[in-house]
Design an enzyme around this catalytic site. Sequence first.
Site, PDB file in Angstrom:
ATOM      1  CG  HIS A 134     -11.650  43.428  15.526  1.00  0.00           C
ATOM      2  ND1 HIS A 134     -12.698  42.834  14.860  1.00  0.00           N
ATOM      3  CD2 HIS A 134     -12.146  43.833  16.727  1.00  0.00           C
ATOM      4  CE1 HIS A 134     -13.788  42.910  15.608  1.00  0.00           C
ATOM      5  NE2 HIS A 134     -13.478  43.493  16.738  1.00  0.00           N
ATOM      6  CE  LYS A 160     -20.211  42.460  13.441  1.00  0.00           C
ATOM      7  NZ  LYS A 160     -19.215  43.453  12.975  1.00  0.00           N
ATOM      8  CB  VAL A 161     -24.551  40.525  19.016  1.00  0.00           C
ATOM      9  CG1 VAL A 161     -25.433  41.660  19.515  1.00  0.00           C
ATOM     10  CG2 VAL A 161     -25.323  39.562  18.119  1.00  0.00           C
ATOM     11  CB  SER A 162     -20.305  37.570  19.720  1.00  0.00           C
ATOM     12  OG  SER A 162     -19.361  38.550  20.055  1.00  0.00           O
ATOM     13  CB  ALA A 181     -12.616  35.636  19.802  1.00  0.00           C
TER      14      ALA A 181
END
Length: 292
Positions: A163, A54-56, A123
């Site tokens: 989150h 899982k990555v950005s 973000a």
Amino acid sequence: MALTLAISPCPNDTFVFHALVHGRVPGAPPVEVTYADVDVTNTAAERGAFDLVKVSYAALPWLLDDYHLLPCGGALGRGCGPLVLTRSAAGDGAGAAGSGAGRPDRADLSGATVAVPGDRTTAYLLFRLWSAERPPARIEVVPFHEIMPAVAAGKYDAGLVIHEARFTYHRHGLTALVDLGEWWEGDTGLPIPLGAILARKGAVDPAEAAGWIRESVRQAWADPAASREYVLSHAQEMEPDVVDRHIDLYVNEFTADLGDAGFAAVEALLGRATDAGLIPQTSSSRATAWTS
């Protein structure tokens, strides 16, 4: 041979991957899982440390030579964007020490010191696009869990949070200066792409991996109680109601399949960031390298 997987300990990831991690997906190999925040997995993925990771989405330009982008298991949606937080208007308006930032409820962050959770997170990329005309004076990368207390204490003029912080920031006496998800959706009409699931080329077949993940998602939705203990054990600082709201927000239709809207959102994010000179060139054909 076991499949190596890296996800965050956040409720959406543990909820989605519970069945796969616990050997409940027919035909899937055993899984060795590592739990780490996305700023850590972004860096680890560059070293090829995991088979599934899982990555950005913001990190894709540095990773797509070595990984397939999977069309499921990640985090996209509406109403789930990062927030830029400041101290409430009733708080001390002096700003962080030495920053000269002034009032905490101003309309922009010119001259401010801002804490962010990682320099290759989606973000932060959204923040840079939003603040391009009035960038802050200084950025500091700060562990996610330290950002809200530090802003509340006046160490930083503002903090960029993700989150579950959208459910709890009021407890720290903070105010949302901007919801970057609302800003993005209003400007593009698209969902906001946050976290992606990648499959390392040569290590795992992307079609098979997508099938395993979709079955894990299906089981999670079919029997939410099955993963409850596992989810809560990795969300030790969250109350159960916050955990439930987190899952309801971040596990949605795009988790099962990005679809046309999801891939359009990814292309829009990477295209705008490339045009602004914030990331290396990433062609849409690479961004949507595997979509079926």
